[in-house]
Design a protein around this motif. Structure first.
Motif, PDB file in Angstrom:
ATOM      1  N   TYR A 131       0.841  -1.194   0.000  1.00 24.32           N
ATOM      2  CA  TYR A 131       0.000   0.000   0.000  1.00 24.32           C
ATOM      3  C   TYR A 131       0.875   1.242   0.000  1.00 24.32           C
ATOM      4  O   TYR A 131       2.049   1.198   0.396  1.00 24.32           O
ATOM      5  CB  TYR A 131      -0.954   0.004   1.203  1.00 24.32           C
ATOM      6  CG  TYR A 131      -0.279   0.197   2.539  1.00 24.32           C
ATOM      7  CD1 TYR A 131      -0.091   1.474   3.078  1.00 24.32           C
ATOM      8  CD2 TYR A 131       0.149  -0.895   3.287  1.00 24.32           C
ATOM      9  CE1 TYR A 131       0.527   1.652   4.305  1.00 24.32           C
ATOM     10  CE2 TYR A 131       0.763  -0.730   4.516  1.00 24.32           C
ATOM     11  CZ  TYR A 131       0.948   0.540   5.018  1.00 24.32           C
ATOM     12  OH  TYR A 131       1.559   0.726   6.230  1.00 24.32           O
ATOM     13  N   ASP A 132       0.304   2.340  -0.457  1.00 23.17           N
ATOM     14  CA  ASP A 132       0.999   3.617  -0.492  1.00 23.17           C
ATOM     15  C   ASP A 132       0.974   4.233   0.897  1.00 23.17           C
ATOM     16  O   ASP A 132      -0.090   4.412   1.493  1.00 23.17           O
ATOM     17  CB  ASP A 132       0.320   4.553  -1.505  1.00 23.17           C
ATOM     18  CG  ASP A 132       1.131   5.820  -1.746  1.00 23.17           C
ATOM     19  OD1 ASP A 132       1.252   6.616  -0.786  1.00 23.17           O
ATOM     20  OD2 ASP A 132       1.609   6.020  -2.868  1.00 23.17           O
ATOM     21  N   THR A 135      -1.181   7.782   0.742  1.00 27.85           N
ATOM     22  CA  THR A 135      -2.627   7.751   0.475  1.00 27.85           C
ATOM     23  C   THR A 135      -3.310   6.539   1.101  1.00 27.85           C
ATOM     24  O   THR A 135      -4.537   6.496   1.176  1.00 27.85           O
ATOM     25  CB  THR A 135      -2.879   7.724  -1.037  1.00 27.85           C
ATOM     26  OG1 THR A 135      -2.347   6.507  -1.585  1.00 27.85           O
ATOM     27  CG2 THR A 135      -2.206   8.910  -1.708  1.00 27.85           C
ATOM     28  N   LEU A 136      -2.499   5.531   1.510  1.00 28.28           N
ATOM     29  CA  LEU A 136      -3.007   4.271   2.075  1.00 28.28           C
ATOM     30  C   LEU A 136      -3.776   3.444   1.049  1.00 28.28           C
ATOM     31  O   LEU A 136      -4.468   2.491   1.411  1.00 28.28           O
ATOM     32  CB  LEU A 136      -3.886   4.523   3.311  1.00 28.28           C
ATOM     33  CG  LEU A 136      -3.242   5.273   4.479  1.00 28.28           C
ATOM     34  CD1 LEU A 136      -4.206   5.364   5.654  1.00 28.28           C
ATOM     35  CD2 LEU A 136      -1.945   4.593   4.915  1.00 28.28           C
ATOM     36  N   ARG A 137      -3.650   3.771  -0.236  1.00 28.24           N
ATOM     37  CA  ARG A 137      -4.302   2.992  -1.283  1.00 28.24           C
ATOM     38  C   ARG A 137      -3.557   1.666  -1.481  1.00 28.24           C
ATOM     39  O   ARG A 137      -2.325   1.598  -1.393  1.00 28.24           O
ATOM     40  CB  ARG A 137      -4.313   3.757  -2.611  1.00 28.24           C
ATOM     41  CG  ARG A 137      -5.055   5.079  -2.574  1.00 28.24           C
ATOM     42  CD  ARG A 137      -6.540   4.919  -2.416  1.00 28.24           C
ATOM     43  NE  ARG A 137      -7.157   4.171  -3.519  1.00 28.24           N
ATOM     44  CZ  ARG A 137      -8.454   3.908  -3.585  1.00 28.24           C
ATOM     45  NH1 ARG A 137      -9.266   4.320  -2.611  1.00 28.24           N
ATOM     46  NH2 ARG A 137      -8.954   3.239  -4.603  1.00 28.24           N
ATOM     47  N   ILE A 138      -4.308   0.610  -1.758  1.00 27.17           N
ATOM     48  CA  ILE A 138      -3.692  -0.681  -2.043  1.00 27.17           C
ATOM     49  C   ILE A 138      -3.056  -0.612  -3.423  1.00 27.17           C
ATOM     50  O   ILE A 138      -3.720  -0.314  -4.416  1.00 27.17           O
ATOM     51  CB  ILE A 138      -4.724  -1.821  -1.994  1.00 27.17           C
ATOM     52  CG1 ILE A 138      -5.414  -1.849  -0.614  1.00 27.17           C
ATOM     53  CG2 ILE A 138      -4.051  -3.158  -2.281  1.00 27.17           C
ATOM     54  CD1 ILE A 138      -4.478  -2.061   0.551  1.00 27.17           C
ATOM     55  N   GLN A 158      -8.840  -1.210  -5.948  1.00 26.36           N
ATOM     56  CA  GLN A 158      -9.737  -0.072  -5.748  1.00 26.36           C
ATOM     57  C   GLN A 158      -9.946   0.239  -4.270  1.00 26.36           C
ATOM     58  O   GLN A 158     -10.711   1.132  -3.920  1.00 26.36           O
ATOM     59  CB  GLN A 158     -11.106  -0.362  -6.405  1.00 26.36           C
ATOM     60  CG  GLN A 158     -11.022  -0.838  -7.846  1.00 26.36           C
ATOM     61  CD  GLN A 158     -10.330   0.160  -8.747  1.00 26.36           C
ATOM     62  OE1 GLN A 158     -10.560   1.376  -8.611  1.00 26.36           O
ATOM     63  NE2 GLN A 158      -9.495  -0.327  -9.658  1.00 26.36           N
ATOM     64  N   LYS A 159      -9.294  -0.536  -3.385  1.00 31.35           N
ATOM     65  CA  LYS A 159      -9.503  -0.377  -1.946  1.00 31.35           C
ATOM     66  C   LYS A 159      -8.330   0.362  -1.309  1.00 31.35           C
ATOM     67  O   LYS A 159      -7.276   0.561  -1.917  1.00 31.35           O
ATOM     68  CB  LYS A 159      -9.672  -1.747  -1.283  1.00 31.35           C
ATOM     69  CG  LYS A 159     -10.856  -2.554  -1.815  1.00 31.35           C
ATOM     70  CD  LYS A 159     -12.175  -1.886  -1.497  1.00 31.35           C
ATOM     71  CE  LYS A 159     -13.349  -2.698  -2.025  1.00 31.35           C
ATOM     72  NZ  LYS A 159     -14.645  -2.036  -1.731  1.00 31.35           N
ATOM     73  N   SER A 160      -8.539   0.749  -0.059  1.00 31.78           N
ATOM     74  CA  SER A 160      -7.479   1.384   0.725  1.00 31.78           C
ATOM     75  C   SER A 160      -7.364   0.663   2.052  1.00 31.78           C
ATOM     76  O   SER A 160      -8.203  -0.185   2.395  1.00 31.78           O
ATOM     77  CB  SER A 160      -7.790   2.871   0.952  1.00 31.78           C
ATOM     78  OG  SER A 160      -8.964   3.008   1.728  1.00 31.78           O
ATOM     79  N   LEU A 161      -6.320   0.975   2.808  1.00 30.38           N
ATOM     80  CA  LEU A 161      -6.089   0.303   4.085  1.00 30.38           C
ATOM     81  C   LEU A 161      -7.264   0.458   5.050  1.00 30.38           C
ATOM     82  O   LEU A 161      -7.628  -0.511   5.727  1.00 30.38           O
ATOM     83  CB  LEU A 161      -4.794   0.832   4.712  1.00 30.38           C
ATOM     84  CG  LEU A 161      -4.075  -0.130   5.672  1.00 30.38           C
ATOM     85  CD1 LEU A 161      -3.679  -1.412   4.958  1.00 30.38           C
ATOM     86  CD2 LEU A 161      -2.839   0.534   6.251  1.00 30.38           C
ATOM     87  N   ASP A 163     -10.329   0.477   4.348  1.00 30.50           N
ATOM     88  CA  ASP A 163     -11.372  -0.462   3.928  1.00 30.50           C
ATOM     89  C   ASP A 163     -11.096  -1.860   4.450  1.00 30.50           C
ATOM     90  O   ASP A 163     -12.024  -2.601   4.793  1.00 30.50           O
ATOM     91  CB  ASP A 163     -11.468  -0.508   2.392  1.00 30.50           C
ATOM     92  CG  ASP A 163     -11.893   0.821   1.800  1.00 30.50           C
ATOM     93  OD1 ASP A 163     -12.714   1.510   2.435  1.00 30.50           O
ATOM     94  OD2 ASP A 163     -11.394   1.172   0.716  1.00 30.50           O
ATOM     95  N   ARG A 171      -5.748   0.125  13.225  1.00 27.23           N
ATOM     96  CA  ARG A 171      -5.063   0.566  12.010  1.00 27.23           C
ATOM     97  C   ARG A 171      -3.975   1.583  12.321  1.00 27.23           C
ATOM     98  O   ARG A 171      -2.849   1.493  11.808  1.00 27.23           O
ATOM     99  CB  ARG A 171      -6.086   1.167  11.038  1.00 27.23           C
ATOM    100  CG  ARG A 171      -5.479   1.598   9.707  1.00 27.23           C
ATOM    101  CD  ARG A 171      -6.546   2.094   8.748  1.00 27.23           C
ATOM    102  NE  ARG A 171      -7.222   3.301   9.195  1.00 27.23           N
ATOM    103  CZ  ARG A 171      -8.465   3.363   9.647  1.00 27.23           C
ATOM    104  NH1 ARG A 171      -9.198   2.259   9.736  1.00 27.23           N
ATOM    105  NH2 ARG A 171      -9.012   4.507  10.040  1.00 27.23           N
TER     106      ARG A 171
END
Length: 454
Positions: A131-132, A135-138, A158-161, A163, A171
């Motif tokens: 993940y980034d 941005t916490l994007r996967i 399309q998800k993030s951490l 989610d 988290r």
């Protein structure tokens, strides 16, 4: 970050781009030669050469040669009889072929390294995702992780951490550990699956030189559920034991009361002797029932790391030391043991005070070796006869001591710790708790020197 393998859809897209760029280069070549522009159009052939080298490195050399022949054929067919133009076209042909071979060679090496990385990443038996950190994007995920939380790999992109780890506190704790330590291992995290259920996992994570964080995931949901079921079963059994023990002790109290009244009303010496034996048997039953209260908690909770000096201090705080001087010299160490470790030190110290007869001093110290640590509790009392040194740790042995030493050995055995008595009879008892290397660790600070005076 690791390179994702090229999917079939993406490969088709690359092939379309290659064909389109070749057609475009041919069209540009035709119009350039028609307009008398000879210096620009050769550069457009670099586009299909690079695309072929990247998407199909094994065919790169053949593709480059074909593009080169296409270029030189167009020049010779469309171009006017111009020796200078033909010479330049021939030079460009060799440049294209040489460039294609060079790019192909490096591309294949890069692709092999990438395939090794991809093989470890995407075919791992453990789940893997990245993940980034901003941005916490996967950014990426392998099939094992996607299956674990019941997603498709493309859906995960399309998800993030937040989610996947909906609990904010959990988290934030996870992210903070990675930020502070840059590399962490075996953090218990709950992931929310596609159907809303929660999956337990052990996560190890490491920051990379890029914006991403790579995480490996091992599913421990089944183990967690089994552990929770076992914990619940133990709680129910302990509750049943507590209720049963309480009822038996109440009945024993009543029985002992009636036996005492019977002794007072009986003058026959023969009957009084029988009543004394009955009272002794009832007290023995009572002691054994009380023993089960202590023993039932052994192994119920998971072992943990204990600061030895603090554990000894807690044990001393609950003991009436009478006129005994207690000296504690313990290095800053922790040992891995059952949560009832404090009771072990309590039993050893209490045993010295109660049964040493003329004990004036108890010393608690340690001796460290290459692969182990010995924690020593010794006194200056009467000691223990040689023939009794092993018997005192047996449940059958009973000399007004309850089952304290037996319990102590059982508590220590859970994490492979041992205890033995090595004192000299007449000079004092010496109990040695042997701790193997993997069950103790040093911590920051200096040795603890403590004296408790009567």
């Amino acid at each position: 970050m690791t390179m994702r393998p090229i999917t079939r859809k993406r490969q088709i897209l690359y092939d379309i781009c290659i064909i389109g760029s070749i057609i475009a280069a041919g069209v540009i070549t035709y119009f350039s030669i028609q307009k008398g522009i000879y210096d620009v159009f050769p550069y457009f052939y670099l586009i299909p050469i690079v695309l072929i080298a990247f998407s199909r490195p094994k065919l790169s050399i053949y593709g480059t040669v074909l593009v080169g022949w296409l270029y030189i054929a167009l020049v010779f067919i469309i171009g006017l009889p111009d020796n200078r133009l033909y010479t330049v076209a021939t030079v460009w042909f060799y440049i294209f072929v040489s460039l294609g071979v060079l790019i192909s060679t490096y591309s294949q090496v890069y692709r092999k390294e990438g395939e090794k990385s991809c093989g470890a990443y995407y075919n791992s038996q453990a789940g893997v995702f990245s993940y980034d950190r901003q941005t916490l994007r996967i950014m990426d995920a392998n099939r094992k992780f996607a299956n674990m939380i019941r997603y498709d790999c493309d859906e995960l992109m399309q998800k993030s951490l937040p989610d996947l780890i909906p609990d904010r506190e959990e988290r934030e704790c996870f992210i903070t550990k990675i930020r502070d330590m840059r590399r962490v291992g075996d953090i218990e995290v709950r992931f929310r699956a596609w159907d809303g259920s929660m999956r337990w996992a052990l996560v190890s994570a490491a920051e990379t030189g890029e914006p991403g964080v790579i995480c490996t995931v091992v599913d421990i949901t089944d183990n967690k559920l089994s552990q929770e079921a076992l914990t619940q079963a133990n709680k129910k059994l302990n509750l049943l034991n507590n209720v049963t023990r309480h009822d038996i002790l109440n009945q024993l109290t009543a029985l002992l009361g009636f036996l005492e009244l019977s002794k007072q009303d009986t003058t026959d010496p023969h009957l009084v002797n029988f009543l004394l034996k009955e009272e002794h048997a009832a007290n023995a039953i009572r002691s054994q029932i009380l023993f089960t209260r202590d023993y039932q908690n052994i192994g119920v909770h998971s072992p943990q790391w204990h600061n030895v000096a603090e554990t000894v201090s807690l044990a001393l705080a609950s003991i009436d030391i009478h006129s005994v001087l207690i000296n504690v010299t313990i290095p800053p160490v922790e040992i891995y043991a059952d949560p009832l470790l404090e009771k072990v030190f309590y039993n050893l110290i209490d045993n010295s005070i109660r049964h040493g007869e003329h004990v004036t001093e108890i010393i608690i110290r340690s001796e460290e070796y290459t692969d182990s640590l010995d924690l020593i509790v010794e006194d200056d009392g009467i000691g223990i006869p040689h023939e009794e040194k092993e018997h005192i740790f047996r449940r059958e042995y009973f000399k007004h001591t309850g089952f304290g030493l037996f319990l102590s050995r059982e508590i220590l055995a859970i994490t492979n710790l041992t205890v033995r008595e090595t004192g000299i009879p007449g000079e004092g008892a010496r109990f040695i708790i042997h701790v193997p290397r993997e069950a103790y660790r040093s911590i920051g600070g200096s040795s603890i020197d403590q004296t408790k005076k009567p």
